[in-house]
Design a protein around this motif. Sequence first.
Motif: not given
Length: 330
Positions: A125-138
């Motif tokens: 990701m670029q410009e992700d805003g320092n958000l804590d994304y939740q992705f399956s198996d990642l």
Amino acid sequence: MKAVKLIILLIHLGILGLLFGVLLNAYIPPKVFPWFNILSLGFPVLISVYALLTVFWIFLWKKRTFVFMFFGLFFFSATQRWVNFNTTKETANLKIITFNVKGGKFGKEEIENYINSKNPDLVLMQEDGNLDYQFSDLKKAKENPLGSLYSKYEIVGYKEIFEGMYTEDFNAFADYTDLKIKDKTYRIVNVYLQPFKFEKSMVKLNGNGNEDERKVKNIIKRLIPTFKTHQEQIEMIKKYIDDSPYPVILTGDLNAVPNSYEYYHLGKNLQDAFVKAGKGSATSFHDYKYPLRLDYIFTSESIKPVSYRVDRSVELSDHYPVVATFKISN
């Protein structure tokens, strides 16, 4: 009629000269002469007009047609970086998504749902805003508000290339993560080059001569110093690509178009996955009504691109996500 033909011929020759100027970005850096890099922004228009004028000469059945057709061959590869029609039948074993998410402003949950539906092996990701994304198996690697990587694989090395350099005027990001993938190590480079910080109102011309002239001058005032900054940033990034002991996958938002200095030099000695496996248009930035390809995936020769698609089915940012698959050796 002869005068009209002469004017069209001169225009055609002028466009040919400008197109060759675009190709000079491979040799002349912005700090020496930035205007060639500005020309790269106009390449889609220039090549389209060049093609139409060539067709015009075909209808008139002029011998000069063959001259223009011959010189047109010089721009085949340059055009292929914007529009391509590859089909491959290889089996892929690595899926990558690169996506400038604009700080998640269009919806963090929607981005998570989209990424999870694609089941990628790597997400950059670029410009992700320092958000804590939740992705399956990642699993998330180290991140910066301007870039992050999510991966299924073991991290064996990491470096933030621009560490300690961030200021109000330095908003770029670059890092590399060494990953162990199928018993082999790969260097994954994530890049977000210095943005131009344009707003729509700054680039939209409205037919008012004086105001439009002022806008064009302001645009150029932003373009030229940013191109020069890109040159410096590329020099820093290239060191970690050229010295890598592992095959490289370079992804990200270059804030630059194909045939630019940034494209030629950051992608030097790497292959453009879109050129090798892309189909259709590579335009990835959709906020303006103009074809702009800003997002890329480059790889070492040992990594075979199988498919490359700009996914226009979702508008979760001002960029479309790029979804690509590759075949890597076990």
